[in-house]
Design a protein around this motif. Structure first.
Motif, PDB file in Angstrom:
ATOM      1  N   THR A   1       0.882  -1.170   0.000  1.00  0.00           N
ATOM      2  CA  THR A   1       0.000   0.000   0.000  1.00  0.00           C
ATOM      3  C   THR A   1       0.921   1.223   0.000  1.00  0.00           C
ATOM      4  O   THR A   1       2.082   1.115  -0.369  1.00  0.00           O
ATOM      5  CB  THR A   1      -0.896   0.001   1.260  1.00  0.00           C
ATOM      6  OG1 THR A   1      -0.017  -0.054   2.394  1.00  0.00           O
ATOM      7  CG2 THR A   1      -1.831  -1.192   1.252  1.00  0.00           C
ATOM      8  N   GLY A   2       0.398   2.361   0.414  1.00  0.00           N
ATOM      9  CA  GLY A   2       1.203   3.582   0.386  1.00  0.00           C
ATOM     10  C   GLY A   2       1.029   4.294  -0.949  1.00  0.00           C
ATOM     11  O   GLY A   2       0.306   3.831  -1.841  1.00  0.00           O
ATOM     12  N   SER A   3       1.714   5.396  -1.130  1.00  0.00           N
ATOM     13  CA  SER A   3       1.528   6.200  -2.353  1.00  0.00           C
ATOM     14  C   SER A   3       2.296   5.617  -3.537  1.00  0.00           C
ATOM     15  O   SER A   3       1.902   5.763  -4.683  1.00  0.00           O
ATOM     16  CB  SER A   3       1.962   7.649  -2.104  1.00  0.00           C
ATOM     17  OG  SER A   3       3.284   7.650  -1.586  1.00  0.00           O
ATOM     18  N   SER A   4       3.406   4.880  -3.256  1.00  0.00           N
ATOM     19  CA  SER A   4       4.239   4.393  -4.369  1.00  0.00           C
ATOM     20  C   SER A   4       3.467   3.546  -5.383  1.00  0.00           C
ATOM     21  O   SER A   4       3.650   3.712  -6.583  1.00  0.00           O
ATOM     22  CB  SER A   4       5.433   3.609  -3.832  1.00  0.00           C
ATOM     23  OG  SER A   4       6.193   4.415  -2.977  1.00  0.00           O
TER      24      SER A   4
ATOM     25  N   ASP B   1       0.536  -5.830   4.615  1.00  0.00           N
ATOM     26  CA  ASP B   1       0.340  -5.410   5.997  1.00  0.00           C
ATOM     27  C   ASP B   1      -1.042  -4.797   6.203  1.00  0.00           C
ATOM     28  O   ASP B   1      -1.796  -4.567   5.247  1.00  0.00           O
ATOM     29  CB  ASP B   1       1.421  -4.383   6.379  1.00  0.00           C
ATOM     30  CG  ASP B   1       1.746  -3.421   5.226  1.00  0.00           C
ATOM     31  OD1 ASP B   1       2.879  -2.946   5.162  1.00  0.00           O
ATOM     32  OD2 ASP B   1       0.879  -3.168   4.399  1.00  0.00           O
TER      33      ASP B   1
ATOM     34  N   TYR C   1      -6.003  -0.590   5.209  1.00  0.00           N
ATOM     35  CA  TYR C   1      -5.388  -1.058   3.968  1.00  0.00           C
ATOM     36  C   TYR C   1      -6.378  -1.880   3.156  1.00  0.00           C
ATOM     37  O   TYR C   1      -6.240  -2.004   1.929  1.00  0.00           O
ATOM     38  CB  TYR C   1      -4.092  -1.822   4.262  1.00  0.00           C
ATOM     39  CG  TYR C   1      -2.924  -0.911   4.662  1.00  0.00           C
ATOM     40  CD1 TYR C   1      -3.027   0.486   4.520  1.00  0.00           C
ATOM     41  CD2 TYR C   1      -1.744  -1.413   5.168  1.00  0.00           C
ATOM     42  CE1 TYR C   1      -1.979   1.323   4.873  1.00  0.00           C
ATOM     43  CE2 TYR C   1      -0.667  -0.577   5.516  1.00  0.00           C
ATOM     44  CZ  TYR C   1      -0.808   0.793   5.351  1.00  0.00           C
ATOM     45  OH  TYR C   1       0.248   1.623   5.693  1.00  0.00           O
TER      46      TYR C   1
ATOM     47  N   GLY D   1       7.045  -1.493  -1.537  1.00  0.00           N
ATOM     48  CA  GLY D   1       7.560  -0.137  -1.498  1.00  0.00           C
ATOM     49  C   GLY D   1       8.411  -0.062  -0.239  1.00  0.00           C
ATOM     50  O   GLY D   1       8.575  -1.060   0.465  1.00  0.00           O
ATOM     51  N   ILE D   2       8.960   1.098   0.053  1.00  0.00           N
ATOM     52  CA  ILE D   2       9.700   1.233   1.316  1.00  0.00           C
ATOM     53  C   ILE D   2       9.346   2.558   1.987  1.00  0.00           C
ATOM     54  O   ILE D   2       8.918   3.515   1.334  1.00  0.00           O
ATOM     55  CB  ILE D   2      11.234   1.177   1.099  1.00  0.00           C
ATOM     56  CG1 ILE D   2      11.722   2.390   0.305  1.00  0.00           C
ATOM     57  CG2 ILE D   2      11.663  -0.131   0.474  1.00  0.00           C
ATOM     58  CD1 ILE D   2      13.261   2.550   0.367  1.00  0.00           C
ATOM     59  N   GLY D   3       9.587   2.585   3.271  1.00  0.00           N
ATOM     60  CA  GLY D   3       9.472   3.862   3.978  1.00  0.00           C
ATOM     61  C   GLY D   3      10.787   4.621   3.831  1.00  0.00           C
ATOM     62  O   GLY D   3      11.802   4.043   3.394  1.00  0.00           O
TER      63      GLY D   3
ATOM     64  N   HIS E   1      12.277   0.695   5.521  1.00  0.00           N
ATOM     65  CA  HIS E   1      11.511  -0.488   5.937  1.00  0.00           C
ATOM     66  C   HIS E   1      10.699  -1.025   4.765  1.00  0.00           C
ATOM     67  O   HIS E   1      10.204  -0.256   3.948  1.00  0.00           O
ATOM     68  CB  HIS E   1      10.619  -0.171   7.136  1.00  0.00           C
ATOM     69  CG  HIS E   1       9.416   0.647   6.859  1.00  0.00           C
ATOM     70  ND1 HIS E   1       9.229   1.920   7.352  1.00  0.00           N
ATOM     71  CD2 HIS E   1       8.319   0.394   6.114  1.00  0.00           C
ATOM     72  CE1 HIS E   1       8.061   2.402   6.951  1.00  0.00           C
ATOM     73  NE2 HIS E   1       7.501   1.491   6.187  1.00  0.00           N
TER      74      HIS E   1
ATOM     75  N   ALA F   1       7.366  -3.432   3.851  1.00  0.00           N
ATOM     76  CA  ALA F   1       6.129  -3.717   4.579  1.00  0.00           C
ATOM     77  C   ALA F   1       6.182  -2.867   5.855  1.00  0.00           C
ATOM     78  O   ALA F   1       6.497  -1.696   5.793  1.00  0.00           O
ATOM     79  CB  ALA F   1       5.956  -5.193   4.848  1.00  0.00           C
ATOM     80  N   PHE F   2       5.948  -3.485   7.035  1.00  0.00           N
ATOM     81  CA  PHE F   2       6.150  -2.710   8.266  1.00  0.00           C
ATOM     82  C   PHE F   2       7.302  -3.324   9.050  1.00  0.00           C
ATOM     83  O   PHE F   2       7.305  -3.357  10.282  1.00  0.00           O
ATOM     84  CB  PHE F   2       4.876  -2.697   9.125  1.00  0.00           C
ATOM     85  CG  PHE F   2       3.932  -1.571   8.803  1.00  0.00           C
ATOM     86  CD1 PHE F   2       2.587  -1.818   8.598  1.00  0.00           C
ATOM     87  CD2 PHE F   2       4.370  -0.250   8.733  1.00  0.00           C
ATOM     88  CE1 PHE F   2       1.686  -0.772   8.319  1.00  0.00           C
ATOM     89  CE2 PHE F   2       3.492   0.788   8.449  1.00  0.00           C
ATOM     90  CZ  PHE F   2       2.151   0.531   8.247  1.00  0.00           C
TER      91      PHE F   2
ATOM     92  N   ASN G   1       3.173   8.291   7.958  1.00  0.00           N
ATOM     93  CA  ASN G   1       1.814   7.869   7.589  1.00  0.00           C
ATOM     94  C   ASN G   1       0.733   8.801   8.111  1.00  0.00           C
ATOM     95  O   ASN G   1      -0.444   8.650   7.781  1.00  0.00           O
ATOM     96  CB  ASN G   1       1.571   6.427   8.054  1.00  0.00           C
ATOM     97  CG  ASN G   1       2.361   5.450   7.185  1.00  0.00           C
ATOM     98  OD1 ASN G   1       3.074   5.842   6.257  1.00  0.00           O
ATOM     99  ND2 ASN G   1       2.254   4.173   7.467  1.00  0.00           N
TER     100      ASN G   1
ATOM    101  N   ARG H   1       0.127  11.568   7.207  1.00  0.00           N
ATOM    102  CA  ARG H   1      -0.441  12.340   6.087  1.00  0.00           C
ATOM    103  C   ARG H   1      -1.773  11.740   5.644  1.00  0.00           C
ATOM    104  O   ARG H   1      -2.612  12.401   5.046  1.00  0.00           O
ATOM    105  CB  ARG H   1       0.538  12.437   4.928  1.00  0.00           C
ATOM    106  CG  ARG H   1       0.839  11.142   4.175  1.00  0.00           C
ATOM    107  CD  ARG H   1       2.002  11.362   3.219  1.00  0.00           C
ATOM    108  NE  ARG H   1       2.235  10.293   2.256  1.00  0.00           N
ATOM    109  CZ  ARG H   1       2.883   9.164   2.512  1.00  0.00           C
ATOM    110  NH1 ARG H   1       3.338   8.928   3.724  1.00  0.00           N
ATOM    111  NH2 ARG H   1       3.066   8.252   1.578  1.00  0.00           N
TER     112      ARG H   1
ATOM    113  N   LYS I   1      13.802   9.144  -0.192  1.00  0.00           N
ATOM    114  CA  LYS I   1      14.173   7.722  -0.046  1.00  0.00           C
ATOM    115  C   LYS I   1      15.581   7.451  -0.597  1.00  0.00           C
ATOM    116  O   LYS I   1      16.015   6.308  -0.688  1.00  0.00           O
ATOM    117  CB  LYS I   1      13.147   6.841  -0.742  1.00  0.00           C
ATOM    118  CG  LYS I   1      11.760   6.993  -0.097  1.00  0.00           C
ATOM    119  CD  LYS I   1      10.748   6.036  -0.602  1.00  0.00           C
ATOM    120  CE  LYS I   1       9.410   6.260   0.077  1.00  0.00           C
ATOM    121  NZ  LYS I   1       8.358   5.376  -0.486  1.00  0.00           N
TER     122      LYS I   1
HETATM  123  N1  LIG Z   1       3.404  -0.303   5.377  1.00  0.00           N
HETATM  124  C1  LIG Z   1       3.570   0.643   4.286  1.00  0.00           C
HETATM  125  C2  LIG Z   1       4.613   0.097   3.352  1.00  0.00           C
HETATM  126  O1  LIG Z   1       4.137  -1.106   2.764  1.00  0.00           O
HETATM  127  C3  LIG Z   1       4.893   1.148   2.271  1.00  0.00           C
HETATM  128  O2  LIG Z   1       5.838   0.621   1.349  1.00  0.00           O
HETATM  129  C4  LIG Z   1       5.440   2.377   2.947  1.00  0.00           C
HETATM  130  C5  LIG Z   1       5.852   3.434   1.924  1.00  0.00           C
HETATM  131  O3  LIG Z   1       4.779   4.262   1.629  1.00  0.00           O
HETATM  132  P1  LIG Z   1       4.865   5.294   0.396  1.00  0.00           P
HETATM  133  O4  LIG Z   1       4.826   4.425  -0.826  1.00  0.00           O
HETATM  134  O5  LIG Z   1       3.665   6.145   0.567  1.00  0.00           O
HETATM  135  O6  LIG Z   1       6.154   6.036   0.529  1.00  0.00           O
HETATM  136  O7  LIG Z   1       4.409   2.905   3.803  1.00  0.00           O
HETATM  137  C6  LIG Z   1       3.973   2.009   4.819  1.00  0.00           C
HETATM  138  O8  LIG Z   1       4.973   1.888   5.758  1.00  0.00           O
END
Ligand SMILES: N[C@@H]1[C@@H](O)[C@H](O)[C@@H](COP(=O)(O)O)O[C@@H]1O
Length: 296
Positions: free
Chosen positions: A41-44, A72, A85, A137-139, A143, A145-146, A170, A172, A208
């Motif tokens: 999930t997330g914006s990516s 997650d 999610y 994706g990553i934070g 990270h 996932a979580f 998150n 936001r 990132k």
């Molecule tokens: N658990 C999710 C991750 O799965 C996601 O990759 C990350 C990045 O979010 P974004 O893609 O918004 O930067 O956000 C959260 O931590």
């Protein structure tokens, strides 16, 4: 591990969506042999999902024999909460494609017994023969996932306390109010992701760039859990130029040179990569005088 560099998040999303489409088409899934896809999930991934919805609308691809597992879910958010999610995935992907609802797997963050829910999830993944392709994706702290910094690199699906940086990042989605962001989540482990037969990670944005540098140029480190990807036999990072800002120029040039060879030989964004890489290496084996690159 491959690093694909594209100009901007939009072209990263198109490349990734096209790659997934090609992998599913090449796999040619059936009810007995579904294509098992891990999703973030997330914006990516939002624009990736938009492209996959468009491919499905144009009947270029079907999700009828695709089984999904999400990475997650927050603990304690009702399934229909706008920021769960579950809601995210149905709004951005599932309600727009021809996927069979019984093939959708998302952790239940409101389960009575969270540990049992995590064990059940791992068993569901095993039941379908493991994950074919995990998209992640990553934070900003690297990270996946979580799996927060300091997570075990062999971890499995479990309950995790979110790092303050993750809660901040998150917030936001919760009107900027960190107090509204759940502090616990259920997440697949680093080991769960790395057990997939293929892993693709989307990394975009200057925020990132340090995580990408740690992953690519500093090797495997449990403080940057995405770096586990370095040990995976079939892994790819798709990033934009901004995410490369903390890489050495020679690193960027090296990975771009691999793509230039591929582009000359096989065509840009040719996503039948399995075939194309083998024909690339065959080209090598034929001692083609023009190309002395070995494709990792
Ligand atoms: N658990 C999710 C991750 O799965 C996601 O990759 C990350 C990045 O979010 P974004 O893609 O918004 O930067 O956000 C959260 O931590």
């Amino acid at each position: 591990m491959r690093l694909i560099i594209r100009q901007d998040p939009e072209s990263v999303a198109y490349y990734t969506a096209n790659y997934i489409k090609q992998r599913i088409l090449e796999f040619n899934p059936t009810a007995e042999r579904p294509f098992v896809l891990g999703l973030p999930t997330g914006s990516s991934p939002i624009t990736v999902y938009r492209h996959l919805v468009e491919f499905n609308r144009k009947k270029e691809i079907s999700f009828q024999h695709v089984v999904t597992f999400n990475m997650d879910e927050y603990v304690g958010l009702p399934r229909d909460h706008p920021e769960s999610y579950h809601s995210f995935m149905f709004n951005h992907l599932f309600k727009h494609i021809d996927i069979n609802p019984k093939n959708i797997h998302i952790l239940n963050g409101c389960a009575e017994e969270l540990d049992k829910e995590c064990t059940r999830y791992e068993e569901e993944i095993k039941k379908v023969g493991g994950i074919e392709l995990f998209l992640g994706g990553i934070g900003p702290d690297g990270h996946i996932a979580f799996n927060e910094p300091g997570s075990s690199m062999n971890s499995r699906t479990r309950v995790k306390t979110l790092a303050y940086e993750t809660v901040l990042a998150n917030a936001r989605f919760f009107g900027g109010d960190v107090n509204k962001v759940p502090k616990l989540a259920l997440t697949v482990g680093v080991g769960t992701v790395m057990d997939a037969r293929e892993v693709i990670v989307i990394i975009t944005g200057a925020h990132k760039a340090i995580a990408l540098n740690k992953c690519i140029e500093e090797g495997v480190n449990h403080m940057w859990t995405v770096s586990a990807i370095q040990m995976h036999p079939s892994a790819m990072i798709v990033c934009d130029e901004d995410a490369t800002l903390e890489l050495h120029v020679k690193t960027v040039r090296y990975f771009k040179s691999i793509e230039q060879v591929q582009e000359q030989l096989i065509g840009r964004d040719n996503i039948g990569l399995k075939g194309s890489i083998s024909s690339l290496s065959k080209m090598n084996q034929d001692n083609n005088p023009h190309y002395n690159y070995s494709i990792q």
